[in-house]
Design a protein around this motif. Structure first.
Motif, PDB file in Angstrom:
ATOM      1  N   PRO A  73      -2.943 -13.420  -9.803  1.00  0.00           N
ATOM      2  CA  PRO A  73      -4.015 -13.595 -10.790  1.00  0.00           C
ATOM      3  C   PRO A  73      -5.271 -12.755 -10.517  1.00  0.00           C
ATOM      4  O   PRO A  73      -6.111 -12.606 -11.393  1.00  0.00           O
ATOM      5  CB  PRO A  73      -4.329 -15.093 -10.724  1.00  0.00           C
ATOM      6  CG  PRO A  73      -3.783 -15.566  -9.434  1.00  0.00           C
ATOM      7  CD  PRO A  73      -2.646 -14.654  -9.078  1.00  0.00           C
ATOM      8  N   ARG A  74      -5.369 -12.182  -9.317  1.00  0.00           N
ATOM      9  CA  ARG A  74      -6.519 -11.316  -9.010  1.00  0.00           C
ATOM     10  C   ARG A  74      -6.423  -9.961  -9.695  1.00  0.00           C
ATOM     11  O   ARG A  74      -7.424  -9.260  -9.824  1.00  0.00           O
ATOM     12  CB  ARG A  74      -6.640 -11.105  -7.493  1.00  0.00           C
ATOM     13  CG  ARG A  74      -6.930 -12.377  -6.715  1.00  0.00           C
ATOM     14  CD  ARG A  74      -6.874 -12.128  -5.235  1.00  0.00           C
ATOM     15  NE  ARG A  74      -5.494 -11.788  -4.861  1.00  0.00           N
ATOM     16  CZ  ARG A  74      -5.121 -11.446  -3.637  1.00  0.00           C
ATOM     17  NH1 ARG A  74      -6.009 -11.361  -2.667  1.00  0.00           N
ATOM     18  NH2 ARG A  74      -3.860 -11.166  -3.366  1.00  0.00           N
ATOM     19  N   TYR A  75      -5.219  -9.564 -10.133  1.00  0.00           N
ATOM     20  CA  TYR A  75      -5.038  -8.253 -10.746  1.00  0.00           C
ATOM     21  C   TYR A  75      -5.537  -8.242 -12.177  1.00  0.00           C
ATOM     22  O   TYR A  75      -5.220  -9.119 -12.970  1.00  0.00           O
ATOM     23  CB  TYR A  75      -3.559  -7.850 -10.765  1.00  0.00           C
ATOM     24  CG  TYR A  75      -2.856  -7.844  -9.424  1.00  0.00           C
ATOM     25  CD1 TYR A  75      -3.526  -7.606  -8.231  1.00  0.00           C
ATOM     26  CD2 TYR A  75      -1.486  -8.065  -9.367  1.00  0.00           C
ATOM     27  CE1 TYR A  75      -2.857  -7.599  -7.023  1.00  0.00           C
ATOM     28  CE2 TYR A  75      -0.807  -8.056  -8.153  1.00  0.00           C
ATOM     29  CZ  TYR A  75      -1.504  -7.819  -6.990  1.00  0.00           C
ATOM     30  OH  TYR A  75      -0.824  -7.803  -5.805  1.00  0.00           O
ATOM     31  N   GLN A  76      -6.283  -7.208 -12.519  1.00  0.00           N
ATOM     32  CA  GLN A  76      -6.731  -7.004 -13.894  1.00  0.00           C
ATOM     33  C   GLN A  76      -5.780  -6.070 -14.650  1.00  0.00           C
ATOM     34  O   GLN A  76      -5.598  -6.216 -15.851  1.00  0.00           O
ATOM     35  CB  GLN A  76      -8.135  -6.397 -13.901  1.00  0.00           C
ATOM     36  CG  GLN A  76      -9.188  -7.312 -13.321  1.00  0.00           C
ATOM     37  CD  GLN A  76     -10.540  -6.637 -13.310  1.00  0.00           C
ATOM     38  OE1 GLN A  76     -10.947  -6.030 -14.306  1.00  0.00           O
ATOM     39  NE2 GLN A  76     -11.230  -6.712 -12.194  1.00  0.00           N
ATOM     40  N   HIS A  77      -5.188  -5.123 -13.932  1.00  0.00           N
ATOM     41  CA  HIS A  77      -4.315  -4.123 -14.548  1.00  0.00           C
ATOM     42  C   HIS A  77      -2.901  -4.695 -14.693  1.00  0.00           C
ATOM     43  O   HIS A  77      -2.104  -4.684 -13.758  1.00  0.00           O
ATOM     44  CB  HIS A  77      -4.292  -2.853 -13.698  1.00  0.00           C
ATOM     45  CG  HIS A  77      -3.421  -1.771 -14.248  1.00  0.00           C
ATOM     46  ND1 HIS A  77      -3.773  -1.017 -15.343  1.00  0.00           N
ATOM     47  CD2 HIS A  77      -2.213  -1.321 -13.856  1.00  0.00           C
ATOM     48  CE1 HIS A  77      -2.809  -0.142 -15.593  1.00  0.00           C
ATOM     49  NE2 HIS A  77      -1.841  -0.309 -14.702  1.00  0.00           N
ATOM     50  N   THR A  78      -2.608  -5.209 -15.896  1.00  0.00           N
ATOM     51  CA  THR A  78      -1.297  -5.821 -16.157  1.00  0.00           C
ATOM     52  C   THR A  78      -0.713  -5.322 -17.474  1.00  0.00           C
ATOM     53  O   THR A  78       0.126  -5.992 -18.074  1.00  0.00           O
ATOM     54  CB  THR A  78      -1.420  -7.358 -16.202  1.00  0.00           C
ATOM     55  OG1 THR A  78      -2.357  -7.709 -17.227  1.00  0.00           O
ATOM     56  CG2 THR A  78      -1.876  -7.926 -14.870  1.00  0.00           C
ATOM     57  N   MET A  85       0.380  -3.841 -11.493  1.00  0.00           N
ATOM     58  CA  MET A  85      -0.588  -3.538 -10.441  1.00  0.00           C
ATOM     59  C   MET A  85       0.031  -3.644  -9.057  1.00  0.00           C
ATOM     60  O   MET A  85      -0.265  -2.823  -8.179  1.00  0.00           O
ATOM     61  CB  MET A  85      -1.805  -4.457 -10.541  1.00  0.00           C
ATOM     62  CG  MET A  85      -2.945  -4.043  -9.623  1.00  0.00           C
ATOM     63  SD  MET A  85      -3.512  -2.374 -10.031  1.00  0.00           S
ATOM     64  CE  MET A  85      -3.944  -1.763  -8.425  1.00  0.00           C
ATOM     65  N   SER A  86       0.932  -4.591  -8.853  1.00  0.00           N
ATOM     66  CA  SER A  86       1.573  -4.708  -7.536  1.00  0.00           C
ATOM     67  C   SER A  86       2.359  -3.435  -7.209  1.00  0.00           C
ATOM     68  O   SER A  86       2.379  -2.992  -6.054  1.00  0.00           O
ATOM     69  CB  SER A  86       2.466  -5.943  -7.469  1.00  0.00           C
ATOM     70  OG  SER A  86       3.435  -5.926  -8.493  1.00  0.00           O
ATOM     71  N   ALA A  87       2.991  -2.826  -8.204  1.00  0.00           N
ATOM     72  CA  ALA A  87       3.719  -1.577  -7.979  1.00  0.00           C
ATOM     73  C   ALA A  87       2.772  -0.450  -7.576  1.00  0.00           C
ATOM     74  O   ALA A  87       3.090   0.356  -6.690  1.00  0.00           O
ATOM     75  CB  ALA A  87       4.508  -1.192  -9.224  1.00  0.00           C
ATOM     76  N   HIS A  88       1.599  -0.394  -8.195  1.00  0.00           N
ATOM     77  CA  HIS A  88       0.609   0.627  -7.819  1.00  0.00           C
ATOM     78  C   HIS A  88       0.111   0.405  -6.396  1.00  0.00           C
ATOM     79  O   HIS A  88      -0.033   1.366  -5.625  1.00  0.00           O
ATOM     80  CB  HIS A  88      -0.566   0.619  -8.798  1.00  0.00           C
ATOM     81  CG  HIS A  88      -0.208   1.059 -10.175  1.00  0.00           C
ATOM     82  ND1 HIS A  88       0.376   2.274 -10.457  1.00  0.00           N
ATOM     83  CD2 HIS A  88      -0.349   0.433 -11.372  1.00  0.00           C
ATOM     84  CE1 HIS A  88       0.569   2.383 -11.757  1.00  0.00           C
ATOM     85  NE2 HIS A  88       0.145   1.267 -12.335  1.00  0.00           N
ATOM     86  N   ILE A  89      -0.145  -0.836  -6.033  1.00  0.00           N
ATOM     87  CA  ILE A  89      -0.600  -1.142  -4.666  1.00  0.00           C
ATOM     88  C   ILE A  89       0.459  -0.725  -3.660  1.00  0.00           C
ATOM     89  O   ILE A  89       0.166  -0.095  -2.645  1.00  0.00           O
ATOM     90  CB  ILE A  89      -0.938  -2.641  -4.521  1.00  0.00           C
ATOM     91  CG1 ILE A  89      -2.170  -2.989  -5.350  1.00  0.00           C
ATOM     92  CG2 ILE A  89      -1.144  -3.020  -3.050  1.00  0.00           C
ATOM     93  CD1 ILE A  89      -2.445  -4.477  -5.479  1.00  0.00           C
ATOM     94  N   ARG A  90       1.715  -1.053  -3.939  1.00  0.00           N
ATOM     95  CA  ARG A  90       2.809  -0.713  -3.030  1.00  0.00           C
ATOM     96  C   ARG A  90       2.937   0.794  -2.843  1.00  0.00           C
ATOM     97  O   ARG A  90       3.169   1.273  -1.731  1.00  0.00           O
ATOM     98  CB  ARG A  90       4.120  -1.284  -3.552  1.00  0.00           C
ATOM     99  CG  ARG A  90       4.143  -2.787  -3.516  1.00  0.00           C
ATOM    100  CD  ARG A  90       5.348  -3.339  -4.244  1.00  0.00           C
ATOM    101  NE  ARG A  90       5.253  -4.793  -4.342  1.00  0.00           N
ATOM    102  CZ  ARG A  90       6.288  -5.581  -4.552  1.00  0.00           C
ATOM    103  NH1 ARG A  90       7.495  -5.064  -4.694  1.00  0.00           N
ATOM    104  NH2 ARG A  90       6.122  -6.875  -4.619  1.00  0.00           N
ATOM    105  N   SER A  91       2.771   1.552  -3.920  1.00  0.00           N
ATOM    106  CA  SER A  91       2.891   3.006  -3.794  1.00  0.00           C
ATOM    107  C   SER A  91       1.722   3.593  -3.009  1.00  0.00           C
ATOM    108  O   SER A  91       1.905   4.561  -2.267  1.00  0.00           O
ATOM    109  CB  SER A  91       3.033   3.678  -5.161  1.00  0.00           C
ATOM    110  OG  SER A  91       1.843   3.626  -5.884  1.00  0.00           O
ATOM    111  N   VAL A  92       0.532   3.005  -3.150  1.00  0.00           N
ATOM    112  CA  VAL A  92      -0.625   3.479  -2.387  1.00  0.00           C
ATOM    113  C   VAL A  92      -0.454   3.169  -0.894  1.00  0.00           C
ATOM    114  O   VAL A  92      -0.845   3.964  -0.039  1.00  0.00           O
ATOM    115  CB  VAL A  92      -1.932   2.847  -2.931  1.00  0.00           C
ATOM    116  CG1 VAL A  92      -3.087   3.051  -1.984  1.00  0.00           C
ATOM    117  CG2 VAL A  92      -2.258   3.413  -4.304  1.00  0.00           C
ATOM    118  N   LEU A  93       0.166   2.046  -0.576  1.00  0.00           N
ATOM    119  CA  LEU A  93       0.364   1.661   0.822  1.00  0.00           C
ATOM    120  C   LEU A  93       1.492   2.434   1.503  1.00  0.00           C
ATOM    121  O   LEU A  93       1.590   2.439   2.723  1.00  0.00           O
ATOM    122  CB  LEU A  93       0.654   0.157   0.924  1.00  0.00           C
ATOM    123  CG  LEU A  93      -0.498  -0.761   0.527  1.00  0.00           C
ATOM    124  CD1 LEU A  93      -0.050  -2.210   0.555  1.00  0.00           C
ATOM    125  CD2 LEU A  93      -1.699  -0.545   1.438  1.00  0.00           C
TER     126      LEU A  93
END
Length: 135
Positions: A73-78, A85-93
């Motif tokens: 629920p903290r993600y705004q980009h959905t 957004m979780s996919a973007h975070i994973r790719s950045v990590l």
């Protein structure tokens, strides 16, 4: 720098998809230098990891799902769903590019290493990886 080609990978959703043989097949027999790989997406990544035991892949996926959970629920980009957004975070990590040494036309990977595209989205995608040789 020499352009070797583009590898297209059709994914079935989250998971690791091995690209080692496809990359190897792009190399000229006399290639020497570094093979540079770049993924042209922001919700998938490239990694070098274990190529023998599939439990490594499931453990990596489980770890990442706890680190960057879908639908948080903290993600705004959905805009594209709960895995957006979780996919973007994973790719950045992880990584969007890799460099692998090449000698006499062969990737100098370790015995248990493989090159993988890591799909971070839940649904099927067509991914593209650009391959170049830096001599």
């Amino acid at each position: 720098m020499a352009f070797l080609g583009t590898i297209n990978c059709d994914t079935d959703g989250k998971g690791l998809y091995e690209l080692s043989s496809q990359v190897q097949n792009l190399l000229p027999a006399d290639a020497e230098g570094l093979c540079h790989l770049f993924i042209r997406h922001t919700s998938a990544s490239l990694v070098i990891t274990e190529n023998a035991d599939p439990t490594v892949h499931s453990d990596l996926e489980n770890f990442m799902s706890h680190l960057a959970p879908d639908g948080d629920p903290r993600y705004q980009h959905t805009a594209e769903g709960p895995d957006d957004m979780s996919a973007h975070i994973r790719s950045v990590l992880t990584k969007s590019e890799l460099n692998i040494p090449v000698k006499a036309g062969h990737l100098l990977l370790g015995v248990w290493q493989g090159i993988y595209l890591w799909e971070h989205r839940s649904h099927a995608k067509r991914r593209s990886v650009v391959c170049t040789l830096l001599a």
